[in-house]
Structure formats: C-alpha cells, structure tokens
Design a protein around this motif. Structure first.
Motif, PDB file in Angstrom:
ATOM      1  N   THR A 248       0.831  -1.206   0.000  1.00  0.00           N
ATOM      2  CA  THR A 248       0.000   0.000   0.000  1.00  0.00           C
ATOM      3  C   THR A 248       0.864   1.253   0.000  1.00  0.00           C
ATOM      4  OG1 THR A 248      -1.772  -1.169   1.173  1.00  0.00           O
ATOM      5  CG2 THR A 248      -1.820   1.231   1.222  1.00  0.00           C
ATOM      6  N   ARG A 249       1.942   1.241   0.756  1.00  0.00           N
ATOM      7  CA  ARG A 249       2.846   2.395   0.782  1.00  0.00           C
ATOM      8  C   ARG A 249       3.485   2.612  -0.591  1.00  0.00           C
ATOM      9  NH1 ARG A 249       6.010   0.762   4.360  1.00  0.00           N
ATOM     10  NH2 ARG A 249       7.931   0.312   3.239  1.00  0.00           N
ATOM     11  N   TYR A 250       3.926   1.537  -1.218  1.00  0.00           N
ATOM     12  CA  TYR A 250       4.513   1.656  -2.556  1.00  0.00           C
ATOM     13  C   TYR A 250       3.487   2.197  -3.546  1.00  0.00           C
ATOM     14  CZ  TYR A 250       8.066  -1.609  -0.704  1.00  0.00           C
ATOM     15  OH  TYR A 250       9.038  -2.224   0.030  1.00  0.00           O
ATOM     16  N   ALA A 251       2.254   1.698  -3.438  1.00  0.00           N
ATOM     17  CA  ALA A 251       1.198   2.132  -4.353  1.00  0.00           C
ATOM     18  C   ALA A 251       0.890   3.616  -4.177  1.00  0.00           C
ATOM     19  CB  ALA A 251      -0.066   1.303  -4.132  1.00  0.00           C
ATOM     20  N   ARG A 252       0.912   4.086  -2.935  1.00  0.00           N
ATOM     21  CA  ARG A 252       0.689   5.515  -2.689  1.00  0.00           C
ATOM     22  C   ARG A 252       1.795   6.347  -3.339  1.00  0.00           C
ATOM     23  NH1 ARG A 252      -2.836   7.126   1.458  1.00  0.00           N
ATOM     24  NH2 ARG A 252      -3.758   5.421   2.671  1.00  0.00           N
ATOM     25  N   GLN A 253       3.035   5.886  -3.224  1.00  0.00           N
ATOM     26  CA  GLN A 253       4.156   6.617  -3.817  1.00  0.00           C
ATOM     27  C   GLN A 253       4.031   6.659  -5.344  1.00  0.00           C
ATOM     28  OE1 GLN A 253       7.322   4.264  -2.179  1.00  0.00           O
ATOM     29  NE2 GLN A 253       7.468   5.477  -0.304  1.00  0.00           N
ATOM     30  N   ALA A 254       3.684   5.518  -5.936  1.00  0.00           N
ATOM     31  CA  ALA A 254       3.526   5.469  -7.391  1.00  0.00           C
ATOM     32  C   ALA A 254       2.358   6.339  -7.838  1.00  0.00           C
ATOM     33  CB  ALA A 254       3.313   4.029  -7.837  1.00  0.00           C
ATOM     34  N   ALA A 255       1.255   6.267  -7.095  1.00  0.00           N
ATOM     35  CA  ALA A 255       0.085   7.065  -7.451  1.00  0.00           C
ATOM     36  C   ALA A 255       0.405   8.552  -7.426  1.00  0.00           C
ATOM     37  CB  ALA A 255      -1.066   6.759  -6.490  1.00  0.00           C
ATOM     38  N   GLN A 256       1.152   8.994  -6.415  1.00  0.00           N
ATOM     39  CA  GLN A 256       1.498  10.406  -6.327  1.00  0.00           C
ATOM     40  C   GLN A 256       2.381  10.829  -7.499  1.00  0.00           C
ATOM     41  OE1 GLN A 256       0.234  12.679  -3.970  1.00  0.00           O
ATOM     42  NE2 GLN A 256       1.032  13.963  -5.619  1.00  0.00           N
ATOM     43  N   THR A 257       3.286   9.946  -7.895  1.00  0.00           N
ATOM     44  CA  THR A 257       4.144  10.235  -9.047  1.00  0.00           C
ATOM     45  C   THR A 257       3.306  10.462 -10.300  1.00  0.00           C
ATOM     46  OG1 THR A 257       5.910   8.870  -8.112  1.00  0.00           O
ATOM     47  CG2 THR A 257       6.049   9.366 -10.463  1.00  0.00           C
ATOM     48  N   LEU A 258       2.294   9.624 -10.491  1.00  0.00           N
ATOM     49  CA  LEU A 258       1.447   9.750 -11.671  1.00  0.00           C
ATOM     50  C   LEU A 258       0.462  10.905 -11.548  1.00  0.00           C
ATOM     51  CD1 LEU A 258       0.921   5.941 -12.265  1.00  0.00           C
ATOM     52  CD2 LEU A 258       2.029   7.528 -13.851  1.00  0.00           C
ATOM     53  N   VAL A 259      -0.029  11.153 -10.347  1.00  0.00           N
ATOM     54  CA  VAL A 259      -0.906  12.309 -10.131  1.00  0.00           C
ATOM     55  C   VAL A 259      -0.172  13.592 -10.493  1.00  0.00           C
ATOM     56  CG1 VAL A 259      -2.014  13.708  -8.336  1.00  0.00           C
ATOM     57  CG2 VAL A 259      -2.421  11.250  -8.422  1.00  0.00           C
ATOM     58  N   ASP A 260       1.120  13.649 -10.191  1.00  0.00           N
ATOM     59  CA  ASP A 260       1.922  14.824 -10.529  1.00  0.00           C
ATOM     60  C   ASP A 260       2.069  15.011 -12.039  1.00  0.00           C
ATOM     61  OD1 ASP A 260       2.215  15.377  -7.879  1.00  0.00           O
ATOM     62  OD2 ASP A 260       4.296  14.715  -7.722  1.00  0.00           O
TER      63      ASP A 260
END
Length: 285
Positions: free
Chosen positions: A58-70
C-alpha cells in the motif's frame, strides 16, 4: 460538453505495476482506447510485490500514485493483482477526485458472466491467491459459485523469459495446473471458466488453453480491465477523441532490462532511451 470537460478528457491515463507484467494491461488499453495518452510506471526497483506485506504494498502504491498524479492523469489503473487486492480502497480514499481502477473487480465480473455452471477457477501468484481477493469478488456477485484457486508463480518466470509455448512450456503448465484440474474433475460440475489472475499470465494464454481444452473459457484480466476503463471514460464523457495517443514509460530501475523484456507483453516499440528513470521513494507513504 464544457471547455473544462474537454480539457479533462485530454489528460493521460496512468498505469502502475510492480514491474513489466502490467504491460499486458497497457497493451489492451492501447488497443481498445487508441486515442488515449498513456503513462506507464513500473516499480522495477522493488519487484516482486507478491512477497511484501500489505502495508508495504500500500505504501509503494501511494508513492507510485502520487508520481502519476503529478503528471496530471485523469484515471489511475492498478495493473497489478497484488496491488489491486490490497490498495484500491486506500487509494480511492486518499485520492477522492481521481478515478482509481484495479484489475480484480473487472476480472471477477467477467468470470461471473462467462461461466455457465458457476464453477470458476482462479490462477494467480501465491500472495493473490492467499489474499482471496478474487474469491471474495466472485462470491459477492455469485454466492453459489464453486471456486478453485491455484498459485502458479512459476508462470511469471516463464512469461518474462519469453517461454510462451512449445512442448516444454505445455508440460510445465500442465504440471502447475494439475491440482486445479484434479479438483475440478472430482466435483459434480467441472470448471468451465478460468481467471488469469496475474497480468503476466495472458502471455501464456495459448498454452493454458491447449492444456485445459477449448471448453474452458479463459478470462484475461487485462482485456476485462481495459473494457471497464473504456466504459467508465465513456460514461464520464472523458474519452480522448484524438486519432492516436502517445505512450510514455517510467521505471524505478533497470530501463535496459525493461526494454528487453517488454516485447513479451507489449506489442509496441519500447526503446531504452525513451524510458524515464524516476525515484518514487521520496514520496511519503
């Protein structure tokens, strides 16, 4: 349609996976939604996710999601069964203004529509099978279903090495599927539908089909997810109407290996020089 919605429709779709397997989902998105711009992020520095805790995934997914949201995406596809099994709801809560789609729910929905007798098999990695995400999703839709689940983690290695067919591959596939085949043969109604519950597995679809025979319908979570995304974007008036979209690739490690393995899962061209190396671990999780 308002100017604001037109601008929104032109935003890209973000696709996230722990490595290269999610390229099967990217491939189907490109096929079914040719006008969409796509950004693929593979967390190749920390693959595989299947051995990690739900908290870490879940932590990794949050980091990846933020990268793509940016990158100003309009929709996020979690093209990984492990991530989809544990992180869809946390991400939907964390990102309430973003459409977040996993691969488990569309696959479960398609299997319930495909089965004739309610006897459904699921093959996936060990973590996805033990998490029982597919079993829960199928039983929610069809409480009377009979489900056999089998971990086939070796299929991931076969797919990544480009071993997709041939006598040896079929022998390995038959050996790995033997428990689920035996369980099905011992039941009153044999399995008539099998969910390919890992994004690597569509690469082995032809061999799996030959081993099981033509009477067993194979549900490809990549295809079903792409269809679901297409319907979702259409319902929200977010389809990009351009003739051909662009595809961007990002990885967290090893762009050369990623480019070398990519043709096993993706039909387009992937050049190492065009792959962006990114650090997503600096984001909090």
């Amino acid at each position: 349609m308002s100017a604001a919605s037109i601008d929104e429709s032109k935003k890209p779709i973000g696709v996230f996976d722990s490595g290269v397997g999610g390229l099967t989902v990217l491939n189907e998105l490109k096929k079914q939604l040719p006008g969409e711009d796509l950004i693929y992020l593979g967390d190749t520095a920390r693959v595989p996710y299947g051995t990690k805790s739900a908290l870490s995934v879940t932590r990794y997914a949050r980091q990846a999601a933020q990268t793509l949201v940016d990158r100003d995406i309009k929709l996020l596809v979690l093209a990984c069964n492990t991530v989809s099994a544990v992180a869809v709801e946390p991400l939907q809560v964390a990102l309430p203004n973003l459409l977040v789609v996993g691969v488990v729910e569309p696959g479960a929905e398609a299997s319930c529509k495909a089965t004739r007798n309610g006897h459904i098999g699921v093959i996936a990695t060990e973590s996805t099978v033990s998490n029982q995400a597919y079993q829960r999703a199928i039983l929610t839709r069809r409480p009377d279903a009979t489900i056999q689940a089998q971990a086939c983690s070796l299929f991931v290695a076969l797919a990544e090495e480009g071993w997709h067919d041939g006598d040896l591959v079929e022998q390995i596939v038959a050996k790995c599927l033997s428990p689920i085949i035996k369980a099905s043969s011992n039941s009153l109604t044999g399995m008539d539908t099998l969910v390919l519950g890992c994004t690597h597995f569509p690469a082995l679809k032809a061999s799996i089909s030959r081993v099981l025979g033509g009477d067993v319908a194979l549900v490809d979570s990549a295809e079903t997810t792409a269809r679901y995304v297409a319907g979702l974007l259409s319902d929200r008036a977010l389809l990009n109407e351009q003739s051909e979209g662009q595809v961007q690739f990002m990885v967290t490690d090893g762009p050369e290996r990623f480019a070398r393995v990519a043709p096993c899962f993706f039909s387009g061209s992937v050049e190492p020089s065009a792959i962006e190396l990114v650090d997503i671990q600096h984001f909090g999780g």
